[in-house]
Design a protein around this motif. Structure first.
Motif, short mmCIF file in Angstrom:
data_model
loop_
_atom_site.label_atom_id
_atom_site.label_comp_id
_atom_site.label_asym_id
_atom_site.label_seq_id
_atom_site.Cartn_x
_atom_site.Cartn_y
_atom_site.Cartn_z
N UNK B 182 0.91 -1.08 -0.08
CA UNK B 182 0.00 -0.19 0.08
C UNK B 182 0.95 1.21 0.04
N UNK B 183 0.33 2.44 -0.42
CA UNK B 183 0.97 3.64 -0.58
C UNK B 183 1.46 4.18 0.91
N UNK B 184 0.70 3.55 2.01
CA UNK B 184 1.07 3.98 3.33
C UNK B 184 2.29 3.53 3.68
N UNK B 185 2.67 2.20 3.04
CA UNK B 185 3.60 1.68 3.69
C UNK B 185 4.98 2.20 2.75
N UNK B 186 5.24 2.23 1.81
CA UNK B 186 6.00 2.93 1.01
C UNK B 186 6.43 4.44 1.02
N UNK B 187 5.39 5.23 1.61
CA UNK B 187 5.32 6.71 1.82
C UNK B 187 6.99 7.34 2.28
N UNK B 203 6.24 10.21 -8.00
CA UNK B 203 4.68 10.40 -7.94
C UNK B 203 4.29 8.56 -7.43
N UNK B 204 3.44 8.47 -6.82
CA UNK B 204 3.00 7.09 -6.41
C UNK B 204 1.48 7.00 -6.66
N UNK B 205 1.09 6.00 -7.29
CA UNK B 205 -0.24 5.65 -7.77
C UNK B 205 -0.83 4.51 -7.23
N UNK B 206 -1.68 4.40 -6.35
CA UNK B 206 -2.29 3.08 -5.59
C UNK B 206 -3.34 2.37 -6.60
N UNK B 208 -5.77 -1.28 -7.13
CA UNK B 208 -6.18 -2.72 -6.58
C UNK B 208 -6.58 -3.65 -8.01
N UNK B 213 -3.90 -5.01 -3.45
CA UNK B 213 -3.76 -3.62 -3.56
C UNK B 213 -2.25 -3.32 -3.83
N UNK B 216 2.00 1.84 -7.99
CA UNK B 216 2.87 2.09 -8.95
C UNK B 216 3.79 3.30 -8.40
N UNK B 218 6.53 6.06 -9.74
CA UNK B 218 7.02 6.79 -10.94
C UNK B 218 8.03 7.66 -10.90
#
Lengths: 239, 239
Positions: B182-187, B203-206, B208, B213, B216, B218
């Protein structure tokens, strides 16, 4: 009385670079039309604080409602909430109710409620939360600005939460006639008909299909009887 | 040196009412990115003279290039050419070269070159015509504003005519990494990496997909070696 107006602001570099094709604008346009709110303008800006603030302030002054999509996630490029606070000149803080919602969500999911995820509880002072039934992290309404996620299914769920709270007008109705003639052939009589119905909006949209060209003639308005009357005359002209 | 900038203005009630889903913005975004021009903003306005003039004047002052789509056909709701003339404060007249092109086209097609079709030869003073290989009716460039048709295949052909005449910059390159987190883990680590590469945009694009989930990630920029270096570090962090 004229219907209430709205503008949409799509926020995200990925739309402007061509990486992603936005679908939220088209979705919102249809929902607002059904709800009797006129979508009068839409803008797309990048993940840039000054650009977001300028657009939000221009649109919230000019229209009854503003809907934004994108930039409320946990990553460094998610700056929408901070920018909205900047546009309104209000502080932004981690809010207890948003923190509680998110803490419970990550607890249920067995995932750490880390610092990045806690960013999603940062809400400008004075805002009302918008429910997110998909992934919990809330949107918010501040003044006449509704701030929503960019992920399409979450955006759609948030629109469903917000729309019933807004005053709508008469839904915009439309009828259309497909004719196998070019726009240039129908333009003069169609324009003359449009001039006789100032309360209706008439538009023509050319198409080519299997090598045949033609035009869709569309009549829009809020008065069904008037649209019916104009359609009868349109059919007499072109059928 | 920073790349040249551009804005797009989509003109048409049918987009804002939700009847039609615009595809020209996404097409142009990709073409400009490849050509090294930064699409910095996009707007959609209705077929309203004042709205078109206000948007054209705001955008042509703020960006190096403005591209418009829609509203240059033969019908009464096609008011873009008149509005552009209004925005620049110049007269608009039926131009001899545009009249000749259109007269020859309708003569070949055996179709009447009637008054409505002659409207498509109305061009603001000082403009240069943009070739329309599909249906002849030309677009035009006035100052830094490129006025093109809304029908997607004609819009695309006109973009192909205009782009080679414009100064581009270094094409915007991108690489992406798909991670099943998830985004919250990689942020947090992703944000820290982004801070170390101020010349790149990350940029990050979640998403599912099939119930799974992920995100990406970028990395965009104009320096391929720098993107490569950042990607190596991204892979070490998340692969």
């Amino acid at each position: 009385m004229a219907n209430p107006t709205a503008a949409m602001l799509v926020i995200g570099d990925e739309i402007l670079s061509g990486r992603t094709r936005d679908s939220n604008m088209h979705f919102l346009a249809g929902e607002l039309t059904r709800h009797g709110i006129t979508l009068a303008e839409a803008r797309v800006v990048s993940d840039d604080r000054a650009a977001i603030i300028a657009a939000v302030n221009a649109l919230r002054g000019a229209f009854d409602n503003v809907f934004t999509s994108g930039g409320i996630g946990p990553t460094h490029d998610d700056i929408t909430a901070e920018a909205i606070a900047g546009a309104f000149g209000v502080p932004i803080t981690q809010r207890a109710d948003a923190m509680a919602l998110l803490a419970a969500h990550y607890d249920r999911a067995g995932m750490p409620f880390n610092e990045a995820r806690q960013r999603m509880a940062r809400i400008p002072d004075g805002a009302t939360l918008i429910d997110n039934p998909i992934s919990t992290a809330p949107g918010f309404t501040l003044g006449n600005v509704h701030v929503m996620a960019g992920v399409p299914n979450i955006f759609q769920a948030m629109v469903a939460s917000v729309l019933p709270t807004l005053t709508g007008g008469a839904p915009l109705l439309s009828q259309s006639l497909r004719v196998n003639r070019g726009e240039g052939e129908v333009a003069d009589p169609f324009g003359a008909l449009a001039a006789q119905y100032p309360d209706l909006s008439m538009g023509s949209y050319p198409f080519t299909q299997n090598g045949v060209f033609g035009t869709n003639l569309v009549i829009r308005g809020t008065d069904a009887a008037q649209i019916d009357a104009a359609m009868v005359r349109l059919v007499v002209l072109f059928a």
